[in-house]
Motif scaffolding. Structure first.
Motif, PDB file in Angstrom:
ATOM      1  N   TYR A 101      40.156  48.868  23.646  1.00 35.22           N
ATOM      2  CA  TYR A 101      40.325  48.705  25.100  1.00 35.22           C
ATOM      3  C   TYR A 101      40.749  47.404  25.509  1.00 35.22           C
ATOM      4  CZ  TYR A 101      37.842  53.083  25.308  1.00 35.22           C
ATOM      5  OH  TYR A 101      37.600  54.495  25.084  1.00 35.22           O
ATOM      6  N   ARG A 102      41.541  47.354  26.386  1.00 33.15           N
ATOM      7  CA  ARG A 102      42.068  46.090  27.154  1.00 33.15           C
ATOM      8  C   ARG A 102      41.462  45.926  28.457  1.00 33.15           C
ATOM      9  NH1 ARG A 102      48.148  46.641  27.367  1.00 33.15           N
ATOM     10  NH2 ARG A 102      47.311  48.859  27.473  1.00 33.15           N
ATOM     11  N   VAL A 103      40.848  44.894  28.945  1.00 41.36           N
ATOM     12  CA  VAL A 103      40.488  44.717  30.325  1.00 41.36           C
ATOM     13  C   VAL A 103      41.376  44.223  30.928  1.00 41.36           C
ATOM     14  CG1 VAL A 103      38.507  43.743  31.610  1.00 41.36           C
ATOM     15  CG2 VAL A 103      38.016  44.071  29.324  1.00 41.36           C
ATOM     16  N   VAL A 104      41.688  45.029  32.092  1.00 43.39           N
ATOM     17  CA  VAL A 104      43.050  44.856  32.726  1.00 43.39           C
ATOM     18  C   VAL A 104      42.490  44.660  34.501  1.00 43.39           C
ATOM     19  CG1 VAL A 104      44.556  45.480  31.137  1.00 43.39           C
ATOM     20  CG2 VAL A 104      43.804  47.072  32.743  1.00 43.39           C
ATOM     21  N   ALA A 105      43.428  43.831  35.083  1.00 47.38           N
ATOM     22  CA  ALA A 105      43.425  43.891  36.602  1.00 47.38           C
ATOM     23  C   ALA A 105      44.681  44.968  36.938  1.00 47.38           C
ATOM     24  CB  ALA A 105      43.465  42.572  37.315  1.00 47.38           C
ATOM     25  N   ALA A 106      44.489  45.967  37.553  1.00 49.71           N
ATOM     26  CA  ALA A 106      45.460  46.819  38.005  1.00 49.71           C
ATOM     27  C   ALA A 106      45.231  47.515  39.117  1.00 49.71           C
ATOM     28  CB  ALA A 106      45.456  48.142  36.772  1.00 49.71           C
ATOM     29  N   GLU A 115      37.282  32.989  33.689  1.00 42.89           N
ATOM     30  CA  GLU A 115      38.149  32.154  34.558  1.00 42.89           C
ATOM     31  C   GLU A 115      38.772  33.111  35.552  1.00 42.89           C
ATOM     32  OE1 GLU A 115      41.088  28.789  34.832  1.00 42.89           O
ATOM     33  OE2 GLU A 115      39.471  28.289  33.774  1.00 42.89           O
ATOM     34  N   ARG A 116      39.604  33.869  34.902  1.00 37.87           N
ATOM     35  CA  ARG A 116      40.621  34.923  35.700  1.00 37.87           C
ATOM     36  C   ARG A 116      40.034  36.092  36.262  1.00 37.87           C
ATOM     37  NH1 ARG A 116      44.430  33.244  37.802  1.00 37.87           N
ATOM     38  NH2 ARG A 116      45.464  35.158  37.888  1.00 37.87           N
ATOM     39  N   ILE A 117      38.920  36.499  35.560  1.00 34.98           N
ATOM     40  CA  ILE A 117      38.242  37.652  36.304  1.00 34.98           C
ATOM     41  C   ILE A 117      37.563  37.148  37.231  1.00 34.98           C
ATOM     42  CG2 ILE A 117      36.130  38.906  35.854  1.00 34.98           C
ATOM     43  CD1 ILE A 117      36.935  39.414  32.782  1.00 34.98           C
ATOM     44  N   GLN A 118      36.946  35.996  37.522  1.00 35.80           N
ATOM     45  CA  GLN A 118      36.454  35.436  38.744  1.00 35.80           C
ATOM     46  C   GLN A 118      37.343  35.467  39.773  1.00 35.80           C
ATOM     47  OE1 GLN A 118      33.120  34.997  39.045  1.00 35.80           O
ATOM     48  NE2 GLN A 118      33.593  35.005  41.317  1.00 35.80           N
ATOM     49  N   HIS A 119      38.619  34.713  39.330  1.00 36.93           N
ATOM     50  CA  HIS A 119      39.803  34.816  40.287  1.00 36.93           C
ATOM     51  C   HIS A 119      39.913  36.240  41.028  1.00 36.93           C
ATOM     52  CE1 HIS A 119      43.724  34.142  41.923  1.00 36.93           C
ATOM     53  NE2 HIS A 119      44.103  35.271  41.327  1.00 36.93           N
ATOM     54  N   TRP A 120      40.134  37.387  40.252  1.00 32.14           N
ATOM     55  CA  TRP A 120      40.524  38.462  40.838  1.00 32.14           C
ATOM     56  C   TRP A 120      39.268  39.071  41.425  1.00 32.14           C
ATOM     57  CZ3 TRP A 120      44.691  40.562  41.443  1.00 32.14           C
ATOM     58  CH2 TRP A 120      46.105  40.011  40.712  1.00 32.14           C
ATOM     59  N   LEU A 121      37.943  38.699  41.220  1.00 33.66           N
ATOM     60  CA  LEU A 121      36.780  39.230  42.022  1.00 33.66           C
ATOM     61  C   LEU A 121      36.816  38.465  43.280  1.00 33.66           C
ATOM     62  CD1 LEU A 121      34.067  39.299  39.222  1.00 33.66           C
ATOM     63  CD2 LEU A 121      34.941  41.133  40.532  1.00 33.66           C
ATOM     64  N   ASP A 122      37.230  37.305  43.292  1.00 33.52           N
ATOM     65  CA  ASP A 122      37.504  36.600  44.546  1.00 33.52           C
ATOM     66  C   ASP A 122      38.380  37.212  45.307  1.00 33.52           C
ATOM     67  OD1 ASP A 122      35.629  34.924  43.803  1.00 33.52           O
ATOM     68  OD2 ASP A 122      36.848  33.330  43.210  1.00 33.52           O
ATOM     69  N   GLN A 123      39.590  37.839  44.849  1.00 26.45           N
ATOM     70  CA  GLN A 123      40.563  38.243  45.371  1.00 26.45           C
ATOM     71  C   GLN A 123      40.268  39.672  46.010  1.00 26.45           C
ATOM     72  OE1 GLN A 123      43.276  36.791  46.312  1.00 26.45           O
ATOM     73  NE2 GLN A 123      42.586  35.076  45.525  1.00 26.45           N
ATOM     74  N   GLU A 134      47.441  42.116  35.057  1.00 26.97           N
ATOM     75  CA  GLU A 134      47.137  41.014  34.163  1.00 26.97           C
ATOM     76  C   GLU A 134      46.095  41.457  33.100  1.00 26.97           C
ATOM     77  OE1 GLU A 134      45.401  36.441  34.242  1.00 26.97           O
ATOM     78  OE2 GLU A 134      45.729  37.528  36.275  1.00 26.97           O
ATOM     79  N   LYS A 135      46.512  41.056  31.883  1.00 23.32           N
ATOM     80  CA  LYS A 135      45.228  41.382  30.806  1.00 23.32           C
ATOM     81  C   LYS A 135      44.305  40.433  31.054  1.00 23.32           C
ATOM     82  CE  LYS A 135      44.840  41.730  25.911  1.00 23.32           C
ATOM     83  NZ  LYS A 135      45.326  41.480  24.737  1.00 23.32           N
ATOM     84  N   LEU A 136      42.943  40.717  31.057  1.00 20.40           N
ATOM     85  CA  LEU A 136      41.856  39.953  31.282  1.00 20.40           C
ATOM     86  C   LEU A 136      40.798  39.625  29.976  1.00 20.40           C
ATOM     87  CD1 LEU A 136      40.980  41.054  34.874  1.00 20.40           C
ATOM     88  CD2 LEU A 136      42.334  39.084  34.258  1.00 20.40           C
ATOM     89  N   ALA A 196      44.539  48.268  46.575  1.00 13.55           N
ATOM     90  CA  ALA A 196      43.432  48.272  46.110  1.00 13.55           C
ATOM     91  C   ALA A 196      43.203  47.917  44.630  1.00 13.55           C
ATOM     92  CB  ALA A 196      42.664  49.693  46.193  1.00 13.55           C
ATOM     93  N   MET A 197      42.529  46.850  44.341  1.00 14.95           N
ATOM     94  CA  MET A 197      42.745  46.346  43.032  1.00 14.95           C
ATOM     95  C   MET A 197      41.444  46.871  42.134  1.00 14.95           C
ATOM     96  SD  MET A 197      45.490  44.894  42.414  1.00 14.95           S
ATOM     97  CE  MET A 197      44.817  44.098  40.768  1.00 14.95           C
ATOM     98  N   LYS A 198      41.673  46.974  40.819  1.00  9.53           N
ATOM     99  CA  LYS A 198      40.388  47.328  40.085  1.00  9.53           C
ATOM    100  C   LYS A 198      40.409  46.624  38.791  1.00  9.53           C
ATOM    101  CE  LYS A 198      38.422  51.254  41.803  1.00  9.53           C
ATOM    102  NZ  LYS A 198      37.238  51.287  42.078  1.00  9.53           N
ATOM    103  N   ILE A 199      39.316  46.207  38.313  1.00 11.77           N
ATOM    104  CA  ILE A 199      39.027  45.484  37.004  1.00 11.77           C
ATOM    105  C   ILE A 199      38.576  46.664  36.124  1.00 11.77           C
ATOM    106  CG2 ILE A 199      38.050  43.909  35.676  1.00 11.77           C
ATOM    107  CD1 ILE A 199      38.082  42.015  37.911  1.00 11.77           C
ATOM    108  N   ARG A 200      39.397  47.116  35.150  1.00 16.74           N
ATOM    109  CA  ARG A 200      39.140  48.512  34.473  1.00 16.74           C
ATOM    110  C   ARG A 200      39.605  48.391  33.017  1.00 16.74           C
ATOM    111  NH1 ARG A 200      42.851  52.422  37.593  1.00 16.74           N
ATOM    112  NH2 ARG A 200      45.148  51.661  36.520  1.00 16.74           N
ATOM    113  N   LEU A 201      39.261  49.261  32.184  1.00 19.79           N
ATOM    114  CA  LEU A 201      39.697  49.320  30.661  1.00 19.79           C
ATOM    115  C   LEU A 201      40.927  50.268  30.755  1.00 19.79           C
ATOM    116  CD1 LEU A 201      36.224  50.136  29.309  1.00 19.79           C
ATOM    117  CD2 LEU A 201      37.408  47.842  29.454  1.00 19.79           C
ATOM    118  N   ALA A 202      41.861  49.627  29.915  1.00 18.81           N
ATOM    119  CA  ALA A 202      43.005  50.508  29.534  1.00 18.81           C
ATOM    120  C   ALA A 202      42.765  50.822  28.037  1.00 18.81           C
ATOM    121  CB  ALA A 202      44.155  49.818  29.649  1.00 18.81           C
TER     122      ALA A 202
END
Length: 128
Positions: free
Chosen positions: A18-23, A57-65, A35-37, A2-8
């Motif tokens: 904060y860093r926006v990350v995929a974790a 671009e990378r955020i859209q990639h992770w949303l597609d995943q 990945e840091k987004l 389960a992947m999340k795009i969240r703040l670290a």
């Protein structure tokens, strides 16, 4: 996984950054990420371009995943136009609290009282 795009959270005490990350959703908030987004600095003015920086671009990639953004990140993505805006409604939060209702009633009572006192004074001045 389960992947999340969240703040670290980073930065020092009382100076958040904060860093926006995929974790992985199972990892701790400030722990391992894939990945840091982007970045988010809440101390800057809301109209500042440096406040929120996103690699769309990378955020859209992770949303597609299949990654799911958290509430705060989804608001940032809605503002950037990446995802459609959700309708939010919390009618209970919009209602004033007990103290605010009491203050409004007191203010209304004070506003009504001087109007009644001024009217006889004007009539007395008109009679003379």
């Amino acid at each position: 996984m389960a992947m999340k795009i969240r703040l670290a959270r980073g930065g020092s005490k009382k100076r958040p950054f904060y860093r926006v990350v995929a974790a992985d959703a199972r990892m701790p908030r400030d722990g391992r990420f894939i990945e840091k987004l982007g970045t988010y600095n809440p101390l800057l003015a809301k109209d500042s371009e440096e406040r929120v920086k996103l690699n769309l671009e990378r955020i859209q990639h992770w949303l597609d995943q299949g990654a799911q953004p958290t509430d705060r990140v989804s608001r940032m993505l809605e503002a950037a136009g990446v995802i459609p805006a959700k309708t939010r409604s919390n009618p209970i939060k919009a209602k004033p609290g007990k103290k605010a209702i009491e203050r409004a009633e007191e203010k209304a009572a004070k506003a009504a009282t001087p109007v009644e006192e001024e009217a006889p004074a004007e009539e007395a001045a008109a009679e003379e």
